[in-house]
Enzyme design. Sequence first.
Site, PDB file in Angstrom:
ATOM      1  N   ALA A 263      29.054 -69.487  48.846  1.00  0.00           N
ATOM      2  CA  ALA A 263      28.031 -69.349  47.802  1.00  0.00           C
ATOM      3  C   ALA A 263      28.523 -69.787  46.425  1.00  0.00           C
ATOM      4  O   ALA A 263      27.711 -70.095  45.548  1.00  0.00           O
ATOM      5  CB  ALA A 263      27.557 -67.902  47.740  1.00  0.00           C
TER       6      ALA A 263
ATOM      7  N   ASP B  11      30.366 -76.041  45.816  1.00  0.00           N
ATOM      8  CA  ASP B  11      29.611 -77.141  45.246  1.00  0.00           C
ATOM      9  C   ASP B  11      28.229 -77.319  45.890  1.00  0.00           C
ATOM     10  O   ASP B  11      27.231 -77.538  45.198  1.00  0.00           O
ATOM     11  CB  ASP B  11      30.443 -78.409  45.480  1.00  0.00           C
TER      12      ASP B  11
ATOM     13  N   HIS C  15      24.859 -89.705  59.211  1.00  0.00           N
ATOM     14  CA  HIS C  15      23.501 -89.993  58.779  1.00  0.00           C
ATOM     15  C   HIS C  15      22.860 -91.219  59.460  1.00  0.00           C
ATOM     16  O   HIS C  15      21.722 -91.150  59.905  1.00  0.00           O
ATOM     17  CB  HIS C  15      23.473 -90.223  57.267  1.00  0.00           C
TER      18      HIS C  15
HETATM   19  C1  BG6 Z   1      26.723 -87.036  51.934  1.00  0.00           C
HETATM   20  C2  BG6 Z   1      28.048 -87.771  51.899  1.00  0.00           C
HETATM   21  O1  BG6 Z   1      26.535 -86.420  53.173  1.00  0.00           O
HETATM   22  O2  BG6 Z   1      25.661 -87.944  51.709  1.00  0.00           O
HETATM   23  C3  BG6 Z   1      28.210 -88.461  50.572  1.00  0.00           C
HETATM   24  O3  BG6 Z   1      29.125 -86.854  52.096  1.00  0.00           O
HETATM   25  C4  BG6 Z   1      27.014 -89.349  50.273  1.00  0.00           C
HETATM   26  O4  BG6 Z   1      29.416 -89.221  50.556  1.00  0.00           O
HETATM   27  C5  BG6 Z   1      25.699 -88.573  50.452  1.00  0.00           C
HETATM   28  O5  BG6 Z   1      27.127 -89.834  48.955  1.00  0.00           O
HETATM   29  C6  BG6 Z   1      24.500 -89.497  50.349  1.00  0.00           C
HETATM   30  O6  BG6 Z   1      23.315 -88.751  50.356  1.00  0.00           O
HETATM   31  P1  BG6 Z   1      22.008 -89.268  49.604  1.00  0.00           P
HETATM   32  O7  BG6 Z   1      20.911 -88.373  50.044  1.00  0.00           O
HETATM   33  O8  BG6 Z   1      22.335 -89.191  48.154  1.00  0.00           O
HETATM   34  O9  BG6 Z   1      21.825 -90.688  50.044  1.00  0.00           O
END
Ligand code: BG6
EC number: 1.1.1.49
Length: 486
Positions: free
Chosen positions: A25, A28, A251
Amino acid sequence: MTQPTQPAQSPQPSPADHVIVLFGATGDLARRKLLPGLFHLAKAGLMPRRYRIVGSAPAAEALSDQDFRAHARQAVAEFGRSRPEGPVWQEFESALSFGSADPAAPEPLVEAVRAAEQAVGGTPRRLFHLAVPPVAFTSVIELLGATGLAQDARVIVEKPFGTDLASARALNGTIHAVFDESRVFRIDHFLGKEAVDNILALRFANGLFEPLWNREHISHVQIDVPEQIDIQGRAHFFEGTGTFRDMIVTHLFQLLGFVAMEPPVVLDAQSLRDEQVKVFRSLRPLDPAHVVRGQYTGYRAEPGVDPASDTETFAALRVEIDNWRWAGVPFLLRSGKALAEGRHVVTLGLREPVLGMFPLNARAAVDGRSNELVIDFADPGSITARFLVKEPGPSMRLAEADMVFGYRSSFTADNSLEGYEHLLLEAMLGDQSFFTRSDGIERLWEVSSPLLDAPPAVEPYAPGTWGPDSIDALAAPHRWHLPDRR
Ligand code: BG6
Protein backbone atom coordinates in the site's frame (compact mmCIF):
# COMPACT_ATOMS: atom_id res chain seq x y z
CA MET A 1 -45.83 1.09 -34.93
CA THR A 2 -42.08 0.55 -35.10
CA GLN A 3 -40.70 -2.05 -32.77
CA PRO A 4 -37.55 -1.29 -30.83
CA THR A 5 -34.71 -3.20 -32.45
CA GLN A 6 -32.50 -3.26 -29.37
CA PRO A 7 -33.26 -4.65 -25.96
CA ALA A 8 -32.77 -2.09 -23.19
CA GLN A 9 -29.14 -1.88 -22.01
CA SER A 10 -28.64 -3.96 -18.88
CA PRO A 11 -27.70 -1.77 -15.93
CA GLN A 12 -24.09 -1.83 -14.73
CA PRO A 13 -23.89 -4.63 -12.16
CA SER A 14 -22.83 -3.48 -8.74
CA PRO A 15 -20.19 -5.35 -6.73
CA ALA A 16 -21.18 -7.00 -3.46
CA ASP A 17 -19.96 -5.37 -0.24
CA HIS A 18 -16.20 -5.71 0.04
CA VAL A 19 -13.14 -5.49 2.21
CA ILE A 20 -10.20 -4.82 -0.10
CA VAL A 21 -6.69 -5.33 1.20
CA LEU A 22 -3.82 -3.64 -0.62
CA PHE A 23 -0.47 -5.29 0.01
CA GLY A 24 2.26 -2.89 -1.01
CA ALA A 25 0.00 0.00 0.00
CA THR A 26 2.95 2.35 0.43
CA GLY A 27 4.52 1.38 -2.90
CA ASP A 28 4.59 3.02 -6.29
CA LEU A 29 1.74 1.10 -7.92
CA ALA A 30 -0.67 1.81 -5.07
CA ARG A 31 0.25 5.48 -5.25
CA ARG A 32 0.04 5.89 -9.01
CA LYS A 33 -2.76 3.54 -9.94
CA LEU A 34 -4.58 1.64 -7.20
CA LEU A 35 -5.58 4.35 -4.72
CA PRO A 36 -6.47 6.89 -7.45
CA GLY A 37 -8.26 4.13 -9.39
CA LEU A 38 -10.37 3.04 -6.42
CA PHE A 39 -11.26 6.65 -5.71
CA HIS A 40 -12.27 7.16 -9.33
CA LEU A 41 -14.57 4.13 -9.05
CA ALA A 42 -16.08 5.69 -5.94
CA LYS A 43 -16.61 8.97 -7.82
CA ALA A 44 -18.24 7.08 -10.68
CA GLY A 45 -20.60 5.33 -8.24
CA LEU A 46 -19.09 1.94 -9.10
CA MET A 47 -17.76 0.90 -5.68
CA PRO A 48 -19.85 -1.50 -3.59
CA ARG A 49 -22.57 0.02 -1.45
CA ARG A 50 -20.47 -0.72 1.63
CA TYR A 51 -16.71 -1.23 1.53
CA ARG A 52 -13.47 -0.79 3.43
CA ILE A 53 -9.92 -0.61 2.09
CA VAL A 54 -7.15 -1.89 4.33
CA GLY A 55 -3.61 -0.91 3.41
CA SER A 56 -0.83 -3.29 4.35
CA ALA A 57 2.97 -3.42 4.28
CA PRO A 58 5.72 -4.98 6.41
CA ALA A 59 5.89 -3.62 9.99
CA ALA A 60 9.03 -1.65 9.07
CA GLU A 61 6.88 0.49 6.76
CA ALA A 62 3.72 0.52 8.90
CA LEU A 63 1.50 3.60 8.85
CA SER A 64 -1.21 4.69 11.26
CA ASP A 65 -4.73 4.87 9.81
CA GLN A 66 -4.33 8.63 9.84
CA ASP A 67 -1.06 8.53 7.91
CA PHE A 68 -2.46 6.06 5.40
CA ARG A 69 -5.36 8.42 4.72
CA ALA A 70 -2.95 11.30 4.21
CA HIS A 71 -0.86 9.07 1.93
CA ALA A 72 -3.96 8.22 -0.13
CA ARG A 73 -5.01 11.87 -0.33
CA GLN A 74 -1.58 12.80 -1.62
CA ALA A 75 -1.65 9.95 -4.17
CA VAL A 76 -5.08 10.95 -5.49
CA ALA A 77 -4.09 14.61 -5.63
CA GLU A 78 -0.97 13.76 -7.60
CA PHE A 79 -2.17 10.99 -9.90
CA GLY A 80 -5.97 10.95 -9.74
CA ARG A 81 -8.44 12.24 -12.29
CA SER A 82 -10.55 14.05 -9.69
CA ARG A 83 -9.48 16.01 -6.67
CA PRO A 84 -9.62 14.42 -3.21
CA GLU A 85 -12.38 16.62 -1.83
CA GLY A 86 -16.13 16.75 -1.27
CA PRO A 87 -18.45 14.17 0.25
CA VAL A 88 -17.29 11.27 -1.95
CA TRP A 89 -13.71 11.83 -0.85
CA GLN A 90 -14.75 12.04 2.81
CA GLU A 91 -16.60 8.76 2.54
CA PHE A 92 -13.68 7.15 0.69
CA GLU A 93 -11.16 8.45 3.21
CA SER A 94 -13.16 7.17 6.16
CA ALA A 95 -13.16 3.70 4.56
CA LEU A 96 -9.34 3.52 4.72
CA SER A 97 -7.37 1.83 7.49
CA PHE A 98 -3.97 0.18 7.83
CA GLY A 99 -2.69 -3.13 9.23
CA SER A 100 0.93 -4.19 8.89
CA ALA A 101 1.83 -7.81 8.21
CA ASP A 102 5.00 -9.84 8.49
CA PRO A 103 5.12 -13.64 8.30
CA ALA A 104 5.96 -13.81 12.01
CA ALA A 105 3.61 -10.99 13.00
CA PRO A 106 0.43 -10.93 10.91
CA GLU A 107 -1.80 -9.83 13.81
CA PRO A 108 -2.18 -6.12 12.97
CA LEU A 109 -3.48 -7.05 9.51
CA VAL A 110 -5.78 -9.78 10.80
CA GLU A 111 -7.24 -7.34 13.30
CA ALA A 112 -7.62 -4.56 10.74
CA VAL A 113 -9.46 -6.94 8.39
CA ARG A 114 -11.79 -8.12 11.16
CA ALA A 115 -12.52 -4.52 12.18
CA ALA A 116 -13.18 -3.56 8.56
CA GLU A 117 -15.52 -6.51 8.13
CA GLN A 118 -17.44 -5.54 11.21
CA ALA A 119 -17.71 -1.97 10.01
CA VAL A 120 -19.12 -3.15 6.68
CA GLY A 121 -21.47 -5.59 8.40
CA GLY A 122 -22.86 -8.89 7.10
CA THR A 123 -20.38 -11.10 5.26
CA PRO A 124 -18.50 -8.88 2.85
CA ARG A 125 -16.26 -10.36 0.18
CA ARG A 126 -12.53 -10.22 0.75
CA LEU A 127 -10.29 -9.14 -2.09
CA PHE A 128 -6.51 -9.07 -1.72
CA HIS A 129 -4.39 -7.07 -4.15
CA LEU A 130 -0.77 -8.20 -4.14
CA ALA A 131 1.15 -5.15 -5.36
CA VAL A 132 4.41 -6.53 -3.96
CA PRO A 133 7.76 -7.35 -5.56
CA PRO A 134 8.33 -10.98 -6.61
CA VAL A 135 10.60 -11.68 -3.61
CA ALA A 136 7.77 -10.92 -1.20
CA PHE A 137 5.14 -12.84 -3.11
CA THR A 138 5.42 -16.31 -1.62
CA SER A 139 5.51 -15.09 1.95
CA VAL A 140 2.37 -12.98 1.47
CA ILE A 141 0.46 -15.88 -0.11
CA GLU A 142 1.59 -18.19 2.69
CA LEU A 143 0.59 -15.63 5.29
CA LEU A 144 -2.90 -15.43 3.78
CA GLY A 145 -3.16 -19.20 3.92
CA ALA A 146 -1.77 -19.57 7.46
CA THR A 147 -3.97 -16.86 9.00
CA GLY A 148 -7.14 -18.17 7.34
CA LEU A 149 -7.62 -14.77 5.67
CA ALA A 150 -7.56 -16.51 2.29
CA GLN A 151 -10.73 -18.42 2.98
CA ASP A 152 -13.35 -17.69 0.29
CA ALA A 153 -11.28 -14.65 -0.70
CA ARG A 154 -10.20 -13.54 -4.14
CA VAL A 155 -6.68 -12.43 -4.98
CA ILE A 156 -5.37 -10.01 -7.59
CA VAL A 157 -1.82 -10.86 -8.62
CA GLU A 158 0.53 -8.41 -10.30
CA LYS A 159 3.08 -9.29 -12.97
CA PRO A 160 5.66 -10.67 -13.46
CA PHE A 161 3.95 -14.06 -13.66
CA GLY A 162 7.33 -15.78 -13.62
CA THR A 163 10.36 -15.15 -15.77
CA ASP A 164 10.44 -18.52 -17.59
CA LEU A 165 8.47 -21.75 -17.66
CA ALA A 166 9.95 -23.23 -14.48
CA SER A 167 9.41 -20.10 -12.39
CA ALA A 168 5.88 -19.61 -13.77
CA ARG A 169 4.98 -23.17 -12.80
CA ALA A 170 6.48 -22.68 -9.34
CA LEU A 171 4.55 -19.43 -8.90
CA ASN A 172 1.27 -21.01 -9.96
CA GLY A 173 1.98 -23.88 -7.55
CA THR A 174 2.47 -21.40 -4.70
CA ILE A 175 -0.78 -19.62 -5.53
CA HIS A 176 -2.82 -22.79 -6.03
CA ALA A 177 -1.71 -24.16 -2.65
CA VAL A 178 -3.86 -21.41 -1.13
CA PHE A 179 -6.25 -20.09 -3.83
CA ASP A 180 -7.95 -22.22 -6.46
CA GLU A 181 -7.80 -20.78 -9.97
CA SER A 182 -11.40 -19.52 -9.89
CA ARG A 183 -10.34 -17.00 -7.22
CA VAL A 184 -7.12 -15.80 -8.89
CA PHE A 185 -7.09 -12.58 -10.92
CA ARG A 186 -3.73 -12.08 -12.71
CA ILE A 187 -3.86 -8.46 -13.73
CA ASP A 188 -2.53 -7.15 -17.04
CA HIS A 189 -3.63 -3.56 -17.37
CA PHE A 190 -3.56 -3.75 -21.19
CA LEU A 191 -6.54 -6.09 -21.03
CA GLY A 192 -8.43 -3.44 -19.07
CA LYS A 193 -8.10 -0.92 -21.90
CA GLU A 194 -11.29 -0.05 -23.78
CA ALA A 195 -9.63 -1.22 -26.97
CA VAL A 196 -9.73 -4.87 -25.96
CA ASP A 197 -13.48 -4.74 -25.41
CA ASN A 198 -13.65 -2.85 -28.65
CA ILE A 199 -11.75 -5.50 -30.59
CA LEU A 200 -14.40 -7.95 -29.42
CA ALA A 201 -17.19 -5.55 -30.40
CA LEU A 202 -15.66 -4.78 -33.77
CA ARG A 203 -15.14 -8.42 -34.63
CA PHE A 204 -18.19 -10.07 -33.19
CA ALA A 205 -20.92 -7.41 -33.27
CA ASN A 206 -20.59 -6.57 -36.99
CA GLY A 207 -21.11 -8.41 -40.23
CA LEU A 208 -18.47 -6.28 -41.91
CA PHE A 209 -15.16 -7.27 -40.34
CA GLU A 210 -15.23 -10.81 -39.02
CA PRO A 211 -15.67 -12.43 -42.47
CA LEU A 212 -12.34 -10.84 -43.44
CA TRP A 213 -10.57 -11.74 -40.23
CA ASN A 214 -8.54 -14.70 -41.49
CA ARG A 215 -5.70 -15.85 -43.73
CA GLU A 216 -7.81 -15.55 -46.88
CA HIS A 217 -8.00 -11.78 -46.55
CA ILE A 218 -5.31 -10.72 -44.13
CA SER A 219 -1.68 -10.83 -45.17
CA HIS A 220 -0.12 -9.85 -41.85
CA VAL A 221 -0.95 -8.43 -38.43
CA GLN A 222 1.05 -5.93 -36.39
CA ILE A 223 0.83 -5.30 -32.68
CA ASP A 224 2.99 -2.26 -32.13
CA VAL A 225 3.56 -0.59 -28.76
CA PRO A 226 6.55 1.76 -29.04
CA GLU A 227 7.24 3.92 -25.98
CA GLN A 228 8.89 7.30 -26.00
CA ILE A 229 9.95 7.07 -22.36
CA ASP A 230 13.27 5.51 -21.45
CA ILE A 231 13.66 3.29 -18.39
CA GLN A 232 13.01 6.32 -16.16
CA GLY A 233 15.52 5.38 -13.50
CA ARG A 234 14.13 1.85 -13.11
CA ALA A 235 17.52 0.25 -13.83
CA HIS A 236 17.24 -2.29 -11.05
CA PHE A 237 13.93 -3.61 -12.35
CA PHE A 238 14.78 -3.32 -16.00
CA GLU A 239 18.22 -4.94 -15.95
CA GLY A 240 16.74 -8.16 -14.66
CA THR A 241 13.69 -8.03 -16.92
CA GLY A 242 14.15 -6.49 -20.36
CA THR A 243 11.49 -5.60 -22.90
CA PHE A 244 10.64 -9.14 -23.94
CA ARG A 245 9.53 -10.09 -20.42
CA ASP A 246 8.26 -6.65 -19.43
CA MET A 247 6.11 -5.95 -22.48
CA ILE A 248 5.93 -8.80 -24.99
CA VAL A 249 5.07 -11.82 -22.84
CA THR A 250 2.93 -9.71 -20.59
CA HIS A 251 1.04 -7.21 -22.67
CA LEU A 252 1.53 -7.84 -26.39
CA PHE A 253 0.91 -11.59 -26.33
CA GLN A 254 -2.23 -10.97 -24.31
CA LEU A 255 -3.50 -8.60 -26.99
CA LEU A 256 -2.57 -11.12 -29.64
CA GLY A 257 -4.82 -13.64 -27.88
CA PHE A 258 -7.81 -11.32 -28.39
CA VAL A 259 -6.94 -10.24 -31.92
CA ALA A 260 -6.48 -13.82 -33.11
CA MET A 261 -9.10 -15.74 -31.13
CA GLU A 262 -11.97 -17.74 -32.59
CA PRO A 263 -15.47 -16.48 -31.78
CA PRO A 264 -16.18 -17.56 -28.20
CA VAL A 265 -19.31 -19.68 -27.67
CA VAL A 266 -20.72 -16.97 -25.41
CA LEU A 267 -19.26 -13.80 -23.99
CA ASP A 268 -18.25 -15.14 -20.62
CA ALA A 269 -14.98 -15.61 -18.80
CA GLN A 270 -14.59 -19.30 -19.42
CA SER A 271 -15.32 -19.09 -23.16
CA LEU A 272 -13.13 -16.03 -23.70
CA ARG A 273 -10.23 -17.50 -21.78
CA ASP A 274 -10.60 -20.88 -23.48
CA GLU A 275 -10.32 -19.18 -26.86
CA GLN A 276 -7.39 -17.06 -25.76
CA VAL A 277 -5.51 -20.09 -24.48
CA LYS A 278 -6.27 -21.96 -27.73
CA VAL A 279 -4.43 -19.18 -29.58
CA PHE A 280 -1.47 -19.55 -27.22
CA ARG A 281 -1.47 -23.31 -27.74
CA SER A 282 -1.33 -22.74 -31.50
CA LEU A 283 1.60 -20.34 -31.25
CA ARG A 284 4.69 -21.75 -32.86
CA PRO A 285 7.68 -21.80 -30.47
CA LEU A 286 9.61 -18.60 -31.00
CA ASP A 287 12.47 -18.79 -33.46
CA PRO A 288 15.38 -16.61 -32.27
CA ALA A 289 16.15 -15.92 -35.95
CA HIS A 290 12.80 -14.08 -36.10
CA VAL A 291 13.55 -11.83 -33.17
CA VAL A 292 15.41 -8.51 -33.05
CA ARG A 293 16.63 -7.45 -29.63
CA GLY A 294 17.72 -3.83 -29.42
CA GLN A 295 19.31 -1.58 -26.84
CA TYR A 296 19.22 2.20 -27.02
CA THR A 297 22.53 4.00 -27.14
CA GLY A 298 23.20 5.41 -23.71
CA TYR A 299 21.37 2.65 -21.83
CA ARG A 300 24.63 1.19 -20.51
CA ALA A 301 25.54 4.57 -19.03
CA GLU A 302 22.30 4.85 -17.04
CA PRO A 303 22.86 4.77 -13.27
CA GLY A 304 22.57 1.21 -12.00
CA VAL A 305 23.01 -0.41 -15.42
CA ASP A 306 25.88 -2.85 -16.02
CA PRO A 307 28.29 -1.11 -18.48
CA ALA A 308 28.39 -4.41 -20.43
CA SER A 309 24.66 -5.07 -20.12
CA ASP A 310 23.03 -7.38 -22.65
CA THR A 311 19.48 -6.49 -21.52
CA GLU A 312 17.20 -5.50 -24.38
CA THR A 313 15.26 -2.24 -24.23
CA PHE A 314 13.56 -3.15 -27.51
CA ALA A 315 12.12 -6.31 -28.98
CA ALA A 316 10.55 -7.01 -32.35
CA LEU A 317 9.32 -10.47 -33.30
CA ARG A 318 7.66 -12.32 -36.11
CA VAL A 319 5.45 -15.02 -34.69
CA GLU A 320 3.19 -17.55 -36.34
CA ILE A 321 -0.02 -19.16 -35.29
CA ASP A 322 -0.47 -22.69 -36.53
CA ASN A 323 -4.22 -22.95 -36.84
CA TRP A 324 -6.74 -22.99 -39.68
CA ARG A 325 -7.51 -19.29 -39.41
CA TRP A 326 -3.97 -17.92 -39.36
CA ALA A 327 -1.55 -20.47 -40.90
CA GLY A 328 1.08 -18.57 -42.86
CA VAL A 329 0.07 -15.10 -41.62
CA PRO A 330 2.97 -13.39 -39.84
CA PHE A 331 2.19 -11.50 -36.64
CA LEU A 332 4.71 -8.70 -36.14
CA LEU A 333 5.16 -7.49 -32.58
CA ARG A 334 7.25 -4.54 -31.47
CA SER A 335 7.85 -2.64 -28.27
CA GLY A 336 10.73 -0.67 -26.89
CA LYS A 337 11.86 2.27 -24.81
CA ALA A 338 13.23 5.62 -26.01
CA LEU A 339 11.55 5.26 -29.40
CA ALA A 340 10.22 8.02 -31.66
CA GLU A 341 6.65 7.97 -30.35
CA GLY A 342 4.54 6.40 -27.65
CA ARG A 343 1.73 4.53 -29.41
CA HIS A 344 -0.53 1.48 -29.08
CA VAL A 345 -1.54 0.26 -32.50
CA VAL A 346 -2.89 -2.97 -33.95
CA THR A 347 -2.78 -3.08 -37.76
CA LEU A 348 -4.32 -5.69 -40.00
CA GLY A 349 -2.85 -5.66 -43.49
CA LEU A 350 -5.37 -6.80 -46.09
CA ARG A 351 -4.35 -8.80 -49.11
CA GLU A 352 -4.20 -7.13 -52.50
CA PRO A 353 -6.96 -8.05 -54.93
CA VAL A 354 -5.97 -11.14 -56.92
CA LEU A 355 -5.84 -9.32 -60.25
CA GLY A 356 -4.05 -6.00 -60.65
CA MET A 357 -6.55 -4.25 -62.93
CA PHE A 358 -5.16 -0.80 -62.43
CA PRO A 359 -2.02 0.18 -64.33
CA LEU A 360 1.07 0.39 -62.17
CA ASN A 361 1.52 4.10 -62.75
CA ALA A 362 -2.02 4.68 -61.48
CA ARG A 363 -0.68 3.86 -58.06
CA ALA A 364 2.46 5.97 -58.11
CA ALA A 365 1.59 7.86 -54.94
CA VAL A 366 0.76 4.75 -52.97
CA ASP A 367 3.34 3.42 -50.53
CA GLY A 368 1.99 -0.06 -49.90
CA ARG A 369 0.16 0.79 -46.72
CA SER A 370 -3.29 1.19 -48.15
CA ASN A 371 -5.62 -1.74 -47.58
CA GLU A 372 -5.21 -1.68 -43.83
CA LEU A 373 -7.41 -1.69 -40.81
CA VAL A 374 -5.71 0.25 -38.02
CA ILE A 375 -6.89 0.06 -34.42
CA ASP A 376 -5.24 2.72 -32.30
CA PHE A 377 -5.91 2.04 -28.68
CA ALA A 378 -4.55 5.10 -27.06
CA ASP A 379 -7.13 6.28 -24.51
CA PRO A 380 -9.43 7.32 -26.20
CA GLY A 381 -8.73 5.29 -29.31
CA SER A 382 -9.72 5.20 -32.96
CA ILE A 383 -10.28 2.74 -35.77
CA THR A 384 -9.22 3.60 -39.28
CA ALA A 385 -9.94 1.75 -42.49
CA ARG A 386 -7.39 2.76 -45.06
CA PHE A 387 -8.18 2.06 -48.69
CA LEU A 388 -7.73 3.25 -52.25
CA VAL A 389 -10.13 5.52 -54.08
CA LYS A 390 -10.11 7.16 -57.47
CA GLU A 391 -8.55 10.59 -57.45
CA PRO A 392 -10.96 13.16 -58.98
CA GLY A 393 -9.92 14.07 -62.52
CA PRO A 394 -9.92 12.81 -66.07
CA SER A 395 -7.54 9.88 -65.57
CA MET A 396 -7.90 6.76 -63.47
CA ARG A 397 -5.45 7.50 -60.70
CA LEU A 398 -5.70 5.91 -57.31
CA ALA A 399 -5.21 7.72 -54.05
CA GLU A 400 -5.27 6.64 -50.45
CA ALA A 401 -8.18 7.54 -48.23
CA ASP A 402 -9.00 6.99 -44.58
CA MET A 403 -12.33 6.24 -42.96
CA VAL A 404 -11.86 7.11 -39.30
CA PHE A 405 -13.91 6.41 -36.23
CA GLY A 406 -12.54 8.34 -33.24
CA TYR A 407 -13.78 7.69 -29.74
CA ARG A 408 -13.22 11.26 -28.67
CA SER A 409 -15.37 12.74 -31.41
CA SER A 410 -18.08 10.06 -31.19
CA PHE A 411 -18.65 9.52 -27.49
CA THR A 412 -18.20 11.36 -24.26
CA ALA A 413 -15.27 10.02 -22.30
CA ASP A 414 -17.07 10.62 -18.99
CA ASN A 415 -17.95 6.97 -18.55
CA SER A 416 -14.60 5.57 -19.58
CA LEU A 417 -12.43 3.71 -17.12
CA GLU A 418 -8.67 3.33 -17.26
CA GLY A 419 -7.18 -0.15 -17.46
CA TYR A 420 -6.66 -0.56 -13.74
CA GLU A 421 -10.04 0.92 -12.82
CA HIS A 422 -11.84 -1.40 -15.20
CA LEU A 423 -9.99 -4.46 -13.92
CA LEU A 424 -10.39 -3.60 -10.22
CA LEU A 425 -14.12 -3.37 -10.85
CA GLU A 426 -14.17 -6.68 -12.74
CA ALA A 427 -12.30 -8.39 -9.91
CA MET A 428 -14.85 -7.11 -7.39
CA LEU A 429 -17.58 -8.45 -9.68
CA GLY A 430 -15.74 -11.78 -9.83
CA ASP A 431 -15.53 -11.70 -13.63
CA GLN A 432 -12.26 -13.25 -14.85
CA SER A 433 -12.79 -12.51 -18.57
CA PHE A 434 -9.90 -10.08 -18.80
CA PHE A 435 -7.51 -11.81 -16.43
CA THR A 436 -4.90 -14.31 -17.49
CA ARG A 437 -5.26 -17.99 -16.66
CA SER A 438 -2.43 -20.16 -15.35
CA ASP A 439 -2.36 -22.52 -18.36
CA GLY A 440 -2.17 -19.53 -20.73
CA ILE A 441 0.76 -18.04 -18.87
CA GLU A 442 2.63 -21.33 -18.76
CA ARG A 443 2.11 -21.87 -22.48
CA LEU A 444 3.52 -18.41 -23.26
CA TRP A 445 6.66 -19.19 -21.33
CA GLU A 446 6.87 -22.57 -23.03
CA VAL A 447 6.83 -21.03 -26.53
CA SER A 448 9.34 -18.41 -25.34
CA SER A 449 11.87 -21.01 -24.20
CA PRO A 450 13.87 -21.26 -27.47
CA LEU A 451 14.38 -17.48 -27.39
CA LEU A 452 15.25 -17.35 -23.70
CA ASP A 453 17.74 -20.21 -24.19
CA ALA A 454 19.50 -18.64 -27.19
CA PRO A 455 18.73 -14.92 -27.41
CA PRO A 456 20.28 -13.08 -30.38
CA ALA A 457 22.80 -10.38 -29.47
CA VAL A 458 21.37 -6.94 -28.76
CA GLU A 459 21.67 -4.42 -31.59
CA PRO A 460 22.13 -0.72 -30.79
CA TYR A 461 19.62 1.92 -31.86
CA ALA A 462 19.59 5.66 -31.45
CA PRO A 463 17.03 7.10 -29.02
CA GLY A 464 14.16 8.74 -30.86
CA THR A 465 14.17 6.23 -33.73
CA TRP A 466 11.95 3.19 -34.37
CA GLY A 467 14.56 0.61 -33.34
CA PRO A 468 17.44 -1.18 -35.08
CA ASP A 469 17.43 -1.15 -38.91
CA SER A 470 17.12 -4.93 -39.08
CA ILE A 471 13.45 -4.74 -38.14
CA ASP A 472 12.62 -3.91 -41.75
CA ALA A 473 13.97 -7.24 -42.93
CA LEU A 474 11.98 -8.94 -40.16
CA ALA A 475 8.75 -7.46 -41.54
CA ALA A 476 9.54 -8.00 -45.25
CA PRO A 477 7.80 -8.24 -47.64
CA HIS A 478 5.46 -6.15 -45.48
CA ARG A 479 6.35 -2.92 -43.78
CA TRP A 480 5.72 -1.49 -40.38
CA HIS A 481 2.67 0.70 -40.24
CA LEU A 482 4.43 3.09 -37.87
CA PRO A 483 5.59 5.79 -38.37
CA ASP A 484 2.26 6.67 -39.90
CA ARG A 485 1.53 9.64 -42.06
CA ARG A 486 -0.56 11.94 -39.88
C1 BG6 B 1 4.18 -1.66 -17.65
C2 BG6 B 1 5.66 -1.83 -17.91
O1 BG6 B 1 3.58 -2.88 -17.36
O2 BG6 B 1 3.55 -1.09 -18.78
C3 BG6 B 1 6.28 -0.51 -18.26
O3 BG6 B 1 6.30 -2.37 -16.75
C4 BG6 B 1 5.53 0.16 -19.40
O4 BG6 B 1 7.65 -0.67 -18.58
C5 BG6 B 1 4.02 0.19 -19.13
O5 BG6 B 1 6.03 1.46 -19.58
C6 BG6 B 1 3.25 0.66 -20.34
O6 BG6 B 1 1.90 0.84 -20.02
P1 BG6 B 1 1.00 1.92 -20.78
O7 BG6 B 1 -0.40 1.63 -20.37
O8 BG6 B 1 1.53 3.24 -20.33
O9 BG6 B 1 1.24 1.70 -22.24
